[in-house]
Scaffold this active site. Sequence first.
Site, mmCIF file in Angstrom:
data_model
loop_
_atom_site.group_PDB
_atom_site.id
_atom_site.type_symbol
_atom_site.label_atom_id
_atom_site.label_comp_id
_atom_site.label_asym_id
_atom_site.label_seq_id
_atom_site.Cartn_x
_atom_site.Cartn_y
_atom_site.Cartn_z
ATOM 1 N N LYS A 14 0.829 -1.219 0.000
ATOM 2 C CA LYS A 14 0.000 0.000 0.000
ATOM 3 C C LYS A 14 0.853 1.255 0.000
ATOM 4 O O LYS A 14 0.608 2.194 -0.743
ATOM 5 C CB LYS A 14 -0.900 0.062 1.252
ATOM 6 C CG LYS A 14 -1.923 -1.025 1.360
ATOM 7 C CD LYS A 14 -2.858 -0.783 2.543
ATOM 8 C CE LYS A 14 -2.199 -0.804 3.908
ATOM 9 N NZ LYS A 14 -1.660 -2.122 4.310
ATOM 10 N N ARG A 64 -9.876 1.538 8.058
ATOM 11 C CA ARG A 64 -9.531 0.166 8.437
ATOM 12 C C ARG A 64 -10.684 -0.531 9.134
ATOM 13 O O ARG A 64 -10.569 -1.696 9.471
ATOM 14 C CB ARG A 64 -8.323 0.183 9.381
ATOM 15 C CG ARG A 64 -6.998 -0.133 8.671
ATOM 16 C CD ARG A 64 -5.927 -0.004 9.727
ATOM 17 N NE ARG A 64 -4.712 -0.690 9.472
ATOM 18 C CZ ARG A 64 -3.631 -0.118 8.921
ATOM 19 N NH1 ARG A 64 -3.683 1.107 8.472
ATOM 20 N NH2 ARG A 64 -2.516 -0.796 8.802
ATOM 21 N N ARG A 88 10.657 -0.429 11.691
ATOM 22 C CA ARG A 88 9.380 -0.209 12.374
ATOM 23 C C ARG A 88 9.215 -1.220 13.505
ATOM 24 O O ARG A 88 9.479 -2.406 13.324
ATOM 25 C CB ARG A 88 8.234 -0.374 11.378
ATOM 26 C CG ARG A 88 7.944 0.871 10.598
ATOM 27 C CD ARG A 88 6.913 0.643 9.514
ATOM 28 N NE ARG A 88 5.679 0.009 9.980
ATOM 29 C CZ ARG A 88 4.550 0.005 9.286
ATOM 30 N NH1 ARG A 88 4.499 0.620 8.109
ATOM 31 N NH2 ARG A 88 3.472 -0.595 9.741
HETATM 32 P P1 AMP Z 1 0.399 1.149 8.655
HETATM 33 O O1 AMP Z 1 1.560 2.098 8.609
HETATM 34 O O2 AMP Z 1 -0.727 1.539 7.754
HETATM 35 O O3 AMP Z 1 0.813 -0.288 8.489
HETATM 36 O O4 AMP Z 1 -0.202 1.262 10.131
HETATM 37 C C1 AMP Z 1 0.573 0.936 11.264
HETATM 38 C C2 AMP Z 1 -0.293 0.848 12.497
HETATM 39 O O5 AMP Z 1 -0.932 2.114 12.750
HETATM 40 C C3 AMP Z 1 -1.448 -0.141 12.446
HETATM 41 O O6 AMP Z 1 -1.047 -1.470 12.739
HETATM 42 C C4 AMP Z 1 -2.362 0.427 13.528
HETATM 43 O O7 AMP Z 1 -1.822 0.183 14.828
HETATM 44 C C5 AMP Z 1 -2.240 1.915 13.280
HETATM 45 N N1 AMP Z 1 -3.208 2.405 12.268
HETATM 46 C C6 AMP Z 1 -2.925 2.931 11.049
HETATM 47 N N2 AMP Z 1 -4.028 3.303 10.412
HETATM 48 C C7 AMP Z 1 -5.062 2.999 11.248
HETATM 49 C C8 AMP Z 1 -6.471 3.118 11.139
HETATM 50 N N3 AMP Z 1 -7.044 3.626 10.040
HETATM 51 N N4 AMP Z 1 -7.220 2.713 12.190
HETATM 52 C C9 AMP Z 1 -6.655 2.197 13.310
HETATM 53 N N5 AMP Z 1 -5.340 2.032 13.464
HETATM 54 C C10 AMP Z 1 -4.543 2.431 12.440
#
Ligand code: AMP
Length: 195
Positions: free
Chosen positions: A13, A86, A137
């Site tokens: 993504k 999400r 990360r």
């Molecule tokens: P990502 O960078 O998109 O993989 O997101 C990393 C982490 O941020 C996720 O595992 C969640 O803990 C949090 N996160 C990101 N976007 C959302 C969202 N839309 N709703 C809830 N938690 C989120």
Amino acid sequence: MRLVVLGPPGAGKGTQSARLMQKYGIPQLSTGDMLRAAAGTPAGSRVKALVDSGSLVPDEVVLKIIAARIEQPDAAAGFILDGFPRTVKQAEALDELLRAKNMKLDAVIELKVDESALLGRIDRRAKEMVAKGCAVRADDNPEAFKTRLAAYREMTAPVSDYYARQGLLKTVDGMAPIDRVAAQIDRAAESSARV
Ligand code: AMP
């Protein structure tokens, strides 16, 4: 152009959203990036614990952040939502936010990837970061990955159905080489663009 990019952790993504940002000159709005930035503030320790463990952050927290971000002038001409919505509740709230501004999404692009390939991709990303001398990360590890995948299956997979019912969902084969994935996304985005 207003796009949502959906897919499980490790689907690509972020890579594809960053490319779309360059191509269309509209911002990539990554809630993950926004939450990682918020986690660095004194009030953000609860957010940090959730993000680091791979659990979803509560809808209210994410919605507040995204509502403010969409108001920024650089998002007026469009945006790519990366990692948001999400949950179905977030998707419904986004519809409300956009309706209030007389706006609509053009398309929702879902990256379909074999689950068996995802952990390997996350592991590769962590190794690449180390090789570049960058920080890995905290959630790019097998334990947090399990939680992220479970959250995706339980809370985010229904978001695809939500958009399919609206006729907005475009599914792309995320297992293809990056340039072929890109070409599929571009076709889907261009065939859906309202203007
Ligand atoms: P990502 O960078 O998109 O993989 O997101 C990393 C982490 O941020 C996720 O595992 C969640 O803990 C949090 N996160 C990101 N976007 C959302 C969202 N839309 N709703 C809830 N938690 C989120």
